[in-house]
Design a protein around this motif. Structure first.
Motif, PDB file in Angstrom:
ATOM      1  N   ASN A  49     -31.564 -25.417  -4.638  1.00  0.00           N
ATOM      2  CA  ASN A  49     -31.346 -24.261  -5.510  1.00  0.00           C
ATOM      3  C   ASN A  49     -32.428 -23.312  -5.367  1.00  0.00           C
ATOM      4  O   ASN A  49     -33.389 -23.124  -5.948  1.00  0.00           O
ATOM      5  CB  ASN A  49     -31.675 -24.740  -7.059  1.00  0.00           C
ATOM      6  CG  ASN A  49     -30.191 -25.424  -7.937  1.00  0.00           C
ATOM      7  OD1 ASN A  49     -28.881 -25.025  -6.890  1.00  0.00           O
ATOM      8  ND2 ASN A  49     -30.057 -27.018  -8.355  1.00  0.00           N
ATOM      9  N   LYS A  50     -32.991 -23.438  -4.213  1.00  0.00           N
ATOM     10  CA  LYS A  50     -34.177 -22.291  -4.159  1.00  0.00           C
ATOM     11  C   LYS A  50     -33.990 -21.251  -3.206  1.00  0.00           C
ATOM     12  O   LYS A  50     -32.485 -21.561  -2.540  1.00  0.00           O
ATOM     13  CB  LYS A  50     -35.494 -23.407  -3.275  1.00  0.00           C
ATOM     14  CG  LYS A  50     -35.986 -23.615  -4.357  1.00  0.00           C
ATOM     15  CD  LYS A  50     -37.261 -24.926  -3.696  1.00  0.00           C
ATOM     16  CE  LYS A  50     -37.865 -25.401  -5.252  1.00  0.00           C
ATOM     17  NZ  LYS A  50     -39.066 -26.475  -4.236  1.00  0.00           N
ATOM     18  N   THR A  51     -35.639 -20.255  -2.796  1.00  0.00           N
ATOM     19  CA  THR A  51     -34.493 -19.327  -1.728  1.00  0.00           C
ATOM     20  C   THR A  51     -35.177 -19.568  -0.743  1.00  0.00           C
ATOM     21  O   THR A  51     -36.377 -20.672  -0.289  1.00  0.00           O
ATOM     22  CB  THR A  51     -34.909 -18.011  -2.276  1.00  0.00           C
ATOM     23  OG1 THR A  51     -34.575 -17.335  -3.561  1.00  0.00           O
ATOM     24  CG2 THR A  51     -34.921 -17.130  -1.079  1.00  0.00           C
ATOM     25  N   GLU A  81     -33.906 -10.589  -4.901  1.00  0.00           N
ATOM     26  CA  GLU A  81     -35.049  -9.760  -6.377  1.00  0.00           C
ATOM     27  C   GLU A  81     -36.037  -9.578  -5.967  1.00  0.00           C
ATOM     28  O   GLU A  81     -36.824  -9.540  -7.590  1.00  0.00           O
ATOM     29  CB  GLU A  81     -34.625 -11.439  -7.136  1.00  0.00           C
ATOM     30  CG  GLU A  81     -33.037 -11.427  -7.436  1.00  0.00           C
ATOM     31  CD  GLU A  81     -33.290 -13.096  -8.244  1.00  0.00           C
ATOM     32  OE1 GLU A  81     -32.295 -12.755  -8.939  1.00  0.00           O
ATOM     33  OE2 GLU A  81     -33.618 -13.971  -7.465  1.00  0.00           O
ATOM     34  N   VAL A 103     -23.818 -17.336  -9.450  1.00  0.00           N
ATOM     35  CA  VAL A 103     -24.013 -18.567  -8.948  1.00  0.00           C
ATOM     36  C   VAL A 103     -24.780 -19.870 -10.250  1.00  0.00           C
ATOM     37  O   VAL A 103     -24.329 -20.638 -10.027  1.00  0.00           O
ATOM     38  CB  VAL A 103     -24.680 -18.639  -7.510  1.00  0.00           C
ATOM     39  CG1 VAL A 103     -25.085 -20.198  -6.745  1.00  0.00           C
ATOM     40  CG2 VAL A 103     -23.381 -18.290  -6.478  1.00  0.00           C
ATOM     41  N   ARG A 104     -25.847 -19.553 -10.554  1.00  0.00           N
ATOM     42  CA  ARG A 104     -26.656 -19.969 -11.214  1.00  0.00           C
ATOM     43  C   ARG A 104     -26.212 -19.716 -12.640  1.00  0.00           C
ATOM     44  O   ARG A 104     -25.865 -20.670 -13.343  1.00  0.00           O
ATOM     45  CB  ARG A 104     -28.376 -19.238 -11.491  1.00  0.00           C
ATOM     46  CG  ARG A 104     -28.819 -18.987 -10.448  1.00  0.00           C
ATOM     47  CD  ARG A 104     -29.775 -18.219 -10.863  1.00  0.00           C
ATOM     48  NE  ARG A 104     -31.276 -18.220  -9.637  1.00  0.00           N
ATOM     49  CZ  ARG A 104     -31.215 -17.078  -9.024  1.00  0.00           C
ATOM     50  NH1 ARG A 104     -31.245 -15.900  -9.626  1.00  0.00           N
ATOM     51  NH2 ARG A 104     -32.557 -17.028  -8.246  1.00  0.00           N
ATOM     52  N   LYS A 105     -24.960 -19.248 -12.810  1.00  0.00           N
ATOM     53  CA  LYS A 105     -24.562 -19.616 -14.277  1.00  0.00           C
ATOM     54  C   LYS A 105     -23.403 -20.613 -14.431  1.00  0.00           C
ATOM     55  O   LYS A 105     -23.147 -21.103 -15.476  1.00  0.00           O
ATOM     56  CB  LYS A 105     -23.345 -18.456 -14.642  1.00  0.00           C
ATOM     57  CG  LYS A 105     -23.019 -17.664 -16.419  1.00  0.00           C
ATOM     58  CD  LYS A 105     -21.839 -16.666 -16.452  1.00  0.00           C
ATOM     59  CE  LYS A 105     -21.624 -16.591 -17.823  1.00  0.00           C
ATOM     60  NZ  LYS A 105     -20.569 -15.267 -18.430  1.00  0.00           N
ATOM     61  N   GLY A 116     -23.460 -23.162 -12.058  1.00  0.00           N
ATOM     62  CA  GLY A 116     -24.392 -24.856 -12.013  1.00  0.00           C
ATOM     63  C   GLY A 116     -23.708 -25.172 -10.018  1.00  0.00           C
ATOM     64  O   GLY A 116     -23.717 -25.795 -10.067  1.00  0.00           O
ATOM     65  N   ARG A 132     -23.130 -27.162  -1.614  1.00  0.00           N
ATOM     66  CA  ARG A 132     -24.292 -26.581  -1.669  1.00  0.00           C
ATOM     67  C   ARG A 132     -23.258 -24.730  -0.889  1.00  0.00           C
ATOM     68  O   ARG A 132     -22.396 -25.320  -0.169  1.00  0.00           O
ATOM     69  CB  ARG A 132     -25.254 -26.753  -0.604  1.00  0.00           C
ATOM     70  CG  ARG A 132     -26.151 -25.913  -0.589  1.00  0.00           C
ATOM     71  CD  ARG A 132     -27.369 -26.629  -1.307  1.00  0.00           C
ATOM     72  NE  ARG A 132     -28.014 -27.382  -1.221  1.00  0.00           N
ATOM     73  CZ  ARG A 132     -28.967 -27.449  -0.632  1.00  0.00           C
ATOM     74  NH1 ARG A 132     -29.614 -27.187  -0.249  1.00  0.00           N
ATOM     75  NH2 ARG A 132     -29.140 -29.587  -0.369  1.00  0.00           N
ATOM     76  N   ARG A 136     -25.821 -13.532  -7.259  1.00  0.00           N
ATOM     77  CA  ARG A 136     -26.933 -14.986  -7.651  1.00  0.00           C
ATOM     78  C   ARG A 136     -26.239 -15.067  -8.987  1.00  0.00           C
ATOM     79  O   ARG A 136     -26.589 -16.662  -9.342  1.00  0.00           O
ATOM     80  CB  ARG A 136     -27.978 -14.451  -7.441  1.00  0.00           C
ATOM     81  CG  ARG A 136     -28.529 -14.057  -5.694  1.00  0.00           C
ATOM     82  CD  ARG A 136     -29.998 -14.087  -5.951  1.00  0.00           C
ATOM     83  NE  ARG A 136     -30.802 -13.826  -4.366  1.00  0.00           N
ATOM     84  CZ  ARG A 136     -31.959 -14.124  -3.948  1.00  0.00           C
ATOM     85  NH1 ARG A 136     -32.433 -14.158  -4.741  1.00  0.00           N
ATOM     86  NH2 ARG A 136     -32.565 -14.151  -3.095  1.00  0.00           N
ATOM     87  N   GLU A 137     -26.693 -14.617  -9.796  1.00  0.00           N
ATOM     88  CA  GLU A 137     -26.773 -14.775 -11.070  1.00  0.00           C
ATOM     89  C   GLU A 137     -25.288 -15.414 -11.427  1.00  0.00           C
ATOM     90  O   GLU A 137     -25.341 -16.258 -12.454  1.00  0.00           O
ATOM     91  CB  GLU A 137     -26.576 -13.371 -11.871  1.00  0.00           C
ATOM     92  CG  GLU A 137     -28.545 -12.430 -12.269  1.00  0.00           C
ATOM     93  CD  GLU A 137     -27.869 -11.174 -13.038  1.00  0.00           C
ATOM     94  OE1 GLU A 137     -26.788 -10.974 -12.769  1.00  0.00           O
ATOM     95  OE2 GLU A 137     -28.984 -10.472 -12.479  1.00  0.00           O
ATOM     96  N   ILE A 174     -39.920 -21.921  -6.543  1.00  0.00           N
ATOM     97  CA  ILE A 174     -38.977 -21.559  -6.599  1.00  0.00           C
ATOM     98  C   ILE A 174     -38.001 -21.087  -5.330  1.00  0.00           C
ATOM     99  O   ILE A 174     -36.896 -20.602  -4.258  1.00  0.00           O
ATOM    100  CB  ILE A 174     -38.288 -19.797  -7.439  1.00  0.00           C
ATOM    101  CG1 ILE A 174     -39.164 -18.937  -6.783  1.00  0.00           C
ATOM    102  CG2 ILE A 174     -38.545 -20.575  -8.677  1.00  0.00           C
ATOM    103  CD1 ILE A 174     -38.935 -17.780  -7.328  1.00  0.00           C
TER     104      ILE A 174
END
Length: 238
Positions: A139-141, A48, A70-72, A74, A37, A67-68, A214
């Motif tokens: 994978n949430k806020t 956002e 991190v998501r990209k 994975g 994590r 953030r983008e 989310i």
């Protein structure tokens, strides 16, 4: 990175390059391959879900870029939205320019009836740690919205007047005056006025519902945490 399971980033934004350089942390996590994590450095507003004025908006844009990334890549994450840290605004009764709690008069930003959320920074840390290995926050806020800490400025001032058994003169500061201060004041004051504008004028800590797909709310998940209430926090200034 290979020696730990969870990464907390607490980098600041002065200079903003510190936020940008979190991309290096993400690269290292990706290479290590064992991180369960990451919590990136964006404690404050929900990046956002808000619209901020400069000079804060540039900071917000960098937080969104991270953030983008991190998501990209994975990378498993929990983003933390902690709203107003108590240390700055509570000892000033919501003012920006004051050095402490006023003795005679208090400036009220806007109409004084917009609700904002205050959180003790120690509670932010506690909730962030408890969420580290919680599958419900993966994978949430994590939104930190303690129900006893949602106050309008008028409610906050009234609370303090009750504790001190005194009445403060209220001085209204209009939205137009705040915008002028953001445009014209030197130093760091425009930064803090832009944050105050988003919270006290636009209500951007409380003007949206949490989407359960989310996001999750910390005080609901971790009911065992005895968070510091605004009412209790203010006792330290008596």
């Amino acid at each position: 990175m290979r020696k730990v399971d969870v990464v907390y980033s607490a980098l600041g934004h002065h200079p903003i390059k510190e936020l940008v350089d979190q991309a290096l942390i993400i690269s290292a996590i990706k290479e290590a391959g064992n991180i369960k994590r990451i919590k990136i450095s964006e404690f404050g507003f929900e990046a956002e879900r808000v619209q901020l004025l400069e000079p804060v908006n540039s900071v917000l844009e960098e937080k969104i870029k991270i953030r983008e990334a991190v998501r990209k890549e994975g990378v498993p994450f929990t983003f933390v939205s902690s709203n107003f840290g108590a240390t700055y605004f509570l000892p000033r009764l919501g003012q920006v320019e004051a050095d402490g709690i006023p003795e005679a008069a208090v400036s009220i930003l806007g109409d004084g009836n917009t609700k904002v959320i205050y959180v003790d920074e120690r509670d932010i840390a506690t909730y962030s740690i408890k969420a580290a290995d919680d599958e419900r926050t993966l994978n949430k806020t994590l939104y930190i919205r303690p129900p006893a800490n949602i106050y309008t400025t008028y409610e906050l001032v009234s609370l303090w007047e009750t504790k001190k058994n005194k009445t403060l003169e209220r001085i209204d500061v209009s939205e137009e005056e705040i915008l002028k201060k953001i445009d014209e004041f030197p130093g760091q004051l425009p930064f803090f006025y832009a944050i105050a504008y988003a919270g006290f004028i636009k209500g951007q800590t409380t003007n949206f519902e949490i989407d359960p797909s989310i996001g999750v709310e910390a005080s609901y998940l971790y009911r065992d945490v005895k968070y510091t209430t605004v009412e209790k926090y203010m006792d330290r200034f008596l």
